[in-house]
Design an enzyme around this catalytic site. Structure first.
Site, PDB file in Angstrom:
ATOM      1  N   ASP A 218      25.762   3.160  -3.641  1.00  0.00           N
ATOM      2  CA  ASP A 218      26.037   2.273  -2.504  1.00  0.00           C
ATOM      3  C   ASP A 218      25.139   2.558  -1.297  1.00  0.00           C
ATOM      4  O   ASP A 218      25.508   2.255  -0.159  1.00  0.00           O
ATOM      5  CB  ASP A 218      27.508   2.377  -2.079  1.00  0.00           C
ATOM      6  CG  ASP A 218      28.458   1.814  -3.126  1.00  0.00           C
ATOM      7  OD1 ASP A 218      27.987   1.038  -3.981  1.00  0.00           O
ATOM      8  OD2 ASP A 218      29.650   2.153  -3.097  1.00  0.00           O
ATOM      9  N   GLU A 219      23.970   3.137  -1.542  1.00  0.00           N
ATOM     10  CA  GLU A 219      23.063   3.465  -0.440  1.00  0.00           C
ATOM     11  C   GLU A 219      21.730   2.749  -0.561  1.00  0.00           C
ATOM     12  O   GLU A 219      20.775   3.090   0.139  1.00  0.00           O
ATOM     13  CB  GLU A 219      22.826   4.988  -0.392  1.00  0.00           C
ATOM     14  CG  GLU A 219      24.069   5.820  -0.154  1.00  0.00           C
ATOM     15  CD  GLU A 219      24.664   5.630   1.232  1.00  0.00           C
ATOM     16  OE1 GLU A 219      23.905   5.246   2.141  1.00  0.00           O
ATOM     17  OE2 GLU A 219      25.869   5.846   1.403  1.00  0.00           O
TER      18      GLU A 219
END
Length: 292
Positions: free
Chosen positions: A235-236
């Site tokens: 999720d980065e």
């Protein structure tokens, strides 16, 4: 004689290079001299990195047939003087998209509706899931559905099958429409710049089980979602699109979840649209997005 007027073919140039005087002129003057009409143009200079980005949508001002080979050869001569990296796309812009999903169907349903109505100009040659739950939905749309269960032990084998399907389909883009599995580092690298993920963005952040119940207990006032390219860091990845809406004390956990689902659908579809319309430049850990 038919009264239907032929649709004029349009083209898109996307390019980036070190910033210096004349970078816009490289593209626009060339198009002018070739007799093209510019429908839409966006440009941006990252002054910190001294890097230039441009996207131009254009069409012929006459009905002369577009000679792609000749166009590319002539433009490359000009662009190379500026160390310009560029791509050309021509209409119809119909990307092949493989969708990956688990059990939550809201994002998949939204994408299928936009696909069915022509709102998203895409083809969907395959839907892949680690659960069988949504097979009937895929069948109703006439789309092949691949149920590939996964465990910790079978992850490498399962991902190999997934990647083979993606390659066999000739997919331009993979959408993780609430696919509740973490891709391996190897898989993330294979799909770099070609896979979009969506997740909720509760403020403050809540991870783990039942995030909306955690959020309710804290009395949150903002609910949002983030669509980003997949990267090796969970999720980065480079962010493409984000949406946020206010909520208040009257929102119970089920209300927050419903609001979150709506925002996820909207945020994901915006990101997909930007990708298939060639509006995104990957720029290190960030993106440059020329939204319409």
């Amino acid at each position: 004689m038919s009264d239907i007027k032929a649709v004029t073919q349009t083209h898109i140039i996307t390019a980036d290079c070190p910033s210096r005087p004349g970078t816009v002129d490289v593209v626009t003057r060339f198009l002018f001299k070739q007799g093209f009409y510019i429908n839409e143009i966006h440009s941006f200079v990252d002054t910190d990195e001294n890097h230039f980005f441009i996207r131009v949508e254009f069409r012929a001002d006459t009905e002369t047939e577009f000679n792609r080979e000749s166009f590319c050869e002539q433009f490359e001569q000009r662009a190379s003087e500026f160390e310009m990296q560029w791509q050309l796309a021509s209409s119809p812009y119909k990307s092949k998209v493989v969708i990956m999903v688990s059990k939550h169907d809201h994002c998949l349903n939204d994408l299928l509706y936009r696909y069915r109505t022509g709102d998203l100009n895409i083809e969907i040659p395959a839907i892949i899931s680690n659960h069988p739950d949504l097979e009937e939905l895929a069948k109703w749309h006439g789309i092949p559905y691949y149920h590939l269960p996964i465990t910790k032990e079978t992850k490498p084998e399962q991902e190999a099958k997934v990647y083979q399907i993606i390659q066999d389909c000739g997919a331009d883009l993979v959408i993780l429409a609430r696919y509740m599995q973490v891709l391996s580092s190897e898989m993330s690298k294979k799909l770099s710049g070609k896979a979009i993920n969506i997740h909720h963005s509760l403020l403050p952040g809540f991870k783990g089980a039942r995030p909306y119940f955690q959020a309710y207990d804290r009395g949150i006032k903002l609910v949002g979602a983030t669509a980003h390219y997949v990267s090796d860091d969970l999720d980065e990845g480079p962010i493409i699109s984000q949406c946020v809406e206010t909520v208040d004390h009257s929102y119970y956990p089920q209300d927050l979840a419903a609001k979150g689902r709506d925002i996820e659908c909207l945020t994901l579809s915006r990101a997909v649209r930007c990708h298939i319309e060639h509006r995104i430049f990957l720029h290190g850990n960030k993106t440059v997005v020329f939204a319409k």
